[in-house]
Design a protein around this motif. Structure first.
Motif, short mmCIF file in Angstrom:
data_model
loop_
_atom_site.label_atom_id
_atom_site.label_comp_id
_atom_site.label_asym_id
_atom_site.label_seq_id
_atom_site.Cartn_x
_atom_site.Cartn_y
_atom_site.Cartn_z
N LYS A 41 0.81 -1.21 0.00
CA LYS A 41 0.00 0.00 0.00
C LYS A 41 0.85 1.27 0.00
CE LYS A 41 -0.43 -0.24 4.98
NZ LYS A 41 -1.27 -0.70 6.03
N PHE A 72 9.38 -12.95 -3.58
CA PHE A 72 8.23 -13.47 -4.33
C PHE A 72 7.62 -12.39 -5.21
CE2 PHE A 72 3.90 -12.26 -2.95
CZ PHE A 72 4.19 -11.44 -1.87
N SER A 122 0.98 -5.87 17.22
CA SER A 122 2.29 -5.27 17.53
C SER A 122 2.29 -4.78 18.97
CB SER A 122 2.55 -4.07 16.62
OG SER A 122 2.91 -4.50 15.35
N SER A 132 8.91 3.49 6.22
CA SER A 132 9.09 4.85 5.67
C SER A 132 9.48 5.84 6.77
CB SER A 132 7.85 5.33 4.90
OG SER A 132 6.72 5.25 5.69
N ARG A 135 13.15 5.26 7.13
CA ARG A 135 13.87 5.82 5.97
C ARG A 135 13.98 7.35 6.12
NH1 ARG A 135 10.37 2.34 2.96
NH2 ARG A 135 9.21 4.13 2.19
N1 COA Z 1 6.34 -3.30 12.08
C1 COA Z 1 6.77 -2.20 11.44
N2 COA Z 1 6.26 -1.80 10.26
C2 COA Z 1 5.30 -2.55 9.71
C3 COA Z 1 4.80 -3.70 10.33
C4 COA Z 1 5.37 -4.07 11.57
N3 COA Z 1 4.95 -5.14 12.23
N4 COA Z 1 3.82 -4.21 9.56
C5 COA Z 1 3.73 -3.42 8.49
N5 COA Z 1 4.61 -2.41 8.58
C6 COA Z 1 4.78 -1.30 7.65
C7 COA Z 1 5.79 -1.55 6.58
O1 COA Z 1 7.09 -1.21 7.02
C8 COA Z 1 5.31 -0.63 5.49
O2 COA Z 1 5.73 0.66 5.83
P1 COA Z 1 5.90 1.85 4.76
O3 COA Z 1 4.64 1.89 3.92
O4 COA Z 1 6.07 3.00 5.64
O5 COA Z 1 7.13 1.49 3.95
C9 COA Z 1 3.78 -0.64 5.64
O6 COA Z 1 3.55 -1.09 6.96
C10 COA Z 1 3.09 -1.56 4.66
O7 COA Z 1 3.66 -2.83 4.77
P2 COA Z 1 4.07 -3.73 3.54
O8 COA Z 1 5.17 -4.63 3.96
O9 COA Z 1 4.30 -2.92 2.32
O10 COA Z 1 2.85 -4.69 3.48
P3 COA Z 1 1.42 -4.60 2.93
O11 COA Z 1 0.52 -4.85 4.08
O12 COA Z 1 1.15 -3.37 2.11
O13 COA Z 1 1.40 -5.88 1.99
C11 COA Z 1 2.18 -7.54 0.48
C12 COA Z 1 2.46 -6.19 1.14
C13 COA Z 1 3.37 -7.89 -0.37
C14 COA Z 1 2.00 -8.59 1.54
C15 COA Z 1 0.89 -7.43 -0.34
O14 COA Z 1 0.92 -6.29 -1.15
C16 COA Z 1 0.70 -8.67 -1.21
O15 COA Z 1 0.24 -9.68 -0.75
N6 COA Z 1 1.05 -8.55 -2.51
C17 COA Z 1 0.97 -9.65 -3.46
C18 COA Z 1 -0.22 -9.51 -4.39
C19 COA Z 1 -1.42 -10.12 -3.74
O16 COA Z 1 -1.48 -11.32 -3.53
N7 COA Z 1 -2.37 -9.27 -3.38
C20 COA Z 1 -3.50 -9.73 -2.58
C21 COA Z 1 -4.73 -9.82 -3.33
S1 COA Z 1 -5.32 -8.21 -3.78
#
Ligand code: COA
Length: 162
Positions: A41, A72, A122, A132, A135
């Motif tokens: 996201k 992956f 958490s 972020s 970063r």
């Molecule tokens: N501690 C610290 N930070 C955390 C955290 C934790 N426990 N959990 C999440 N975050 C933060 C991440 O650091 C990230 O931060 P940023 O946006 O500031 O960089 C943010 O939360 C989002 O986390 P991210 O790792 O990007 O995960 P996500 O929840 O957006 O999902 C995938 C990423 C890869 C799991 C997801 O996009 C995915 O499954 N993609 C594959 C395609 C798919 O199958 N989609 C599903 C059907 S639509």
């Protein structure tokens, strides 16, 4: 043999992620940290390449029994099935995470109902943490050492100086 997948972008891995990975390793015999090629996201493009992000996760989970890291691409449920995993484990930091995670879990369930989504809360000290934020602290010279494992700290400092 129960295998769980902890997916994410890990740009870079933080102590908040590691907390979830450690706790997932208590619930499953094996945990695969799945490092996504594309961003979730979040934002505009990763700071670290996919290879760098995988390497930082691998270094950080050394010593955690049964935990490995793999890159992956594509659908998470397909990767989970290929790995022979039964569950996806995600961290929930705050109520704001819920709606998005709820939607992802629902779509993943629709795509493959055999893969469960498990949420781990958490702890308070990591509720506000994100890659972020770390970063940004690194880029602006803030103190962020306690938020990331040592390898990610060094990598962020190098990137900030470059
Ligand atoms: N501690 C610290 N930070 C955390 C955290 C934790 N426990 N959990 C999440 N975050 C933060 C991440 O650091 C990230 O931060 P940023 O946006 O500031 O960089 C943010 O939360 C989002 O986390 P991210 O790792 O990007 O995960 P996500 O929840 O957006 O999902 C995938 C990423 C890869 C799991 C997801 O996009 C995915 O499954 N993609 C594959 C395609 C798919 O199958 N989609 C599903 C059907 S639509």
């Amino acid at each position: 043999m129960r295998k769980g997948i902890v997916p994410g972008t890990f740009d870079p891995i933080t102590e908040g992620h590691l907390d979830i990975i450690r706790r997932a390793s208590c619930l499953f015999d094996e945990v695969v940290v799945a490092v996504a090629a594309s961003l979730g996201k979040g934002g505009t493009g990763p700071l670290f390449s996919l290879d760098e992000r995988v390497e930082l996760v691998r270094t950080s989970v050394q010593g955690l029994e049964g935990v490995s890291a793999e890159p992956f691409e594509g659908l998470l449920v397909d990767f989970a099935r290929e790995q022979g995993a039964t569950a996806v484990v995600k961290g929930l930091r705050a109520i704001t995470d819920f709606e998005y995670e709820f939607q992802m879990a629902a779509v993943n369930f629709e795509l493959n109902p055999e893969i469960e989504t498990v949420f781990i809360m958490s702890p308070p000290q990591y509720m506000y943490l994100s890659s972020s934020i770390v970063r940004e602290l690194a880029a602006l010279g803030g103190d962020f050492e306690r938020f990331v494992p040592p390898c990610a700290y060094r990598a962020l400092l190098e990137r900030a100086r470059a």
